[in-house]
Design a protein around this motif. Structure first.
Motif, PDB file in Angstrom:
ATOM      1  N   THR A  11       0.846  -1.193   0.000  1.00 37.46           N
ATOM      2  CA  THR A  11       0.000   0.000   0.000  1.00 37.46           C
ATOM      3  C   THR A  11       0.879   1.240   0.000  1.00 37.46           C
ATOM      4  N   SER A  12       0.306   2.367  -0.354  1.00 36.81           N
ATOM      5  CA  SER A  12       1.054   3.624  -0.318  1.00 36.81           C
ATOM      6  C   SER A  12       1.362   4.044   1.112  1.00 36.81           C
ATOM      7  N   SER A  13       0.639   3.479   2.098  1.00 38.55           N
ATOM      8  CA  SER A  13       0.910   3.782   3.506  1.00 38.55           C
ATOM      9  C   SER A  13       1.878   2.769   4.126  1.00 38.55           C
ATOM     10  N   HIS A  14       2.538   1.972   3.270  1.00 39.48           N
ATOM     11  CA  HIS A  14       3.675   1.116   3.633  1.00 39.48           C
ATOM     12  C   HIS A  14       3.336  -0.178   4.363  1.00 39.48           C
ATOM     13  N   GLU A  55      -8.354   0.024   4.717  1.00 42.55           N
ATOM     14  CA  GLU A  55      -7.782   1.316   5.087  1.00 42.55           C
ATOM     15  C   GLU A  55      -8.165   1.789   6.485  1.00 42.55           C
ATOM     16  N   GLN A  57      -7.540   1.712  10.588  1.00 40.61           N
ATOM     17  CA  GLN A  57      -6.420   1.457  11.481  1.00 40.61           C
ATOM     18  C   GLN A  57      -6.660   0.147  12.225  1.00 40.61           C
ATOM     19  N   SER A  68       3.167   5.282  15.150  1.00 50.08           N
ATOM     20  CA  SER A  68       2.510   5.339  13.846  1.00 50.08           C
ATOM     21  C   SER A  68       1.366   4.344  13.781  1.00 50.08           C
ATOM     22  N   TYR A  71      -2.539   0.620   8.913  1.00 49.14           N
ATOM     23  CA  TYR A  71      -3.853   0.518   8.284  1.00 49.14           C
ATOM     24  C   TYR A  71      -4.001  -0.801   7.545  1.00 49.14           C
TER      25      TYR A  71
END
Length: 128
Positions: A11-14, A55, A57, A68, A71
């Motif tokens: 994902t783009s949120s790693h 997506e 949390q 951090s 997600y």
């Protein structure tokens, strides 16, 4: 230099996901993410049986630098958590794709995996 295993989706949120032979999905944070966070000192994981939408949390990782949110790349129900991280959160730093996995879920909609990035696309997004 970060590692980008080609058998995973990202994902783009790693976060990363891996399909397992039993139909479950293993999830964790990428090598790039753990490197940026620094040494992890605490990992807060959900309970088995909890469900999450794509997506949403589902965990928190805390390093010496910051905490951090993590997600869920896809929706599903938690069927297993990596309990060893309670005593050894540094496994996420040393082996983010092996001993450092976070949870295994039973996916609600396995087709959501198809919307995630392959290793090459994720690497390119990290290089930007």
């Amino acid at each position: 230099m970060s590692d980008f295993p080609t058998d995973l989706k990202y994902t783009s949120s790693h976060e990363w996901v891996q399909k397992n032979d039993d139909g479950t999905i293993t999830m964790g944070i990428s090598d790039h993410a753990q490197d940026a966070l620094g040494d992890l000192v605490f990992v807060e994981l959900p309970e088995v049986g909890e469900s999450f939408g794509k997506e949403e949390q589902f965990a928190v990782v805390e390093s010496v630098k910051a905490a951090s949110d993590v997600y869920s790349p896809i929706s599903g129900e938690v069927v297993e958590v990596n309990e060893s991280l309670e005593d050894a959160p540094e496994q996420v730093n040393t082996h983010p794709f092996a001993e450092g996995w976070l949870v295994r879920i039973k996916p609600s909609d396995e087709s959501e995996i198809d919307t995630l990035m392959d290793a090459e696309a994720y690497k390119e997004s990290c290089d930007e």
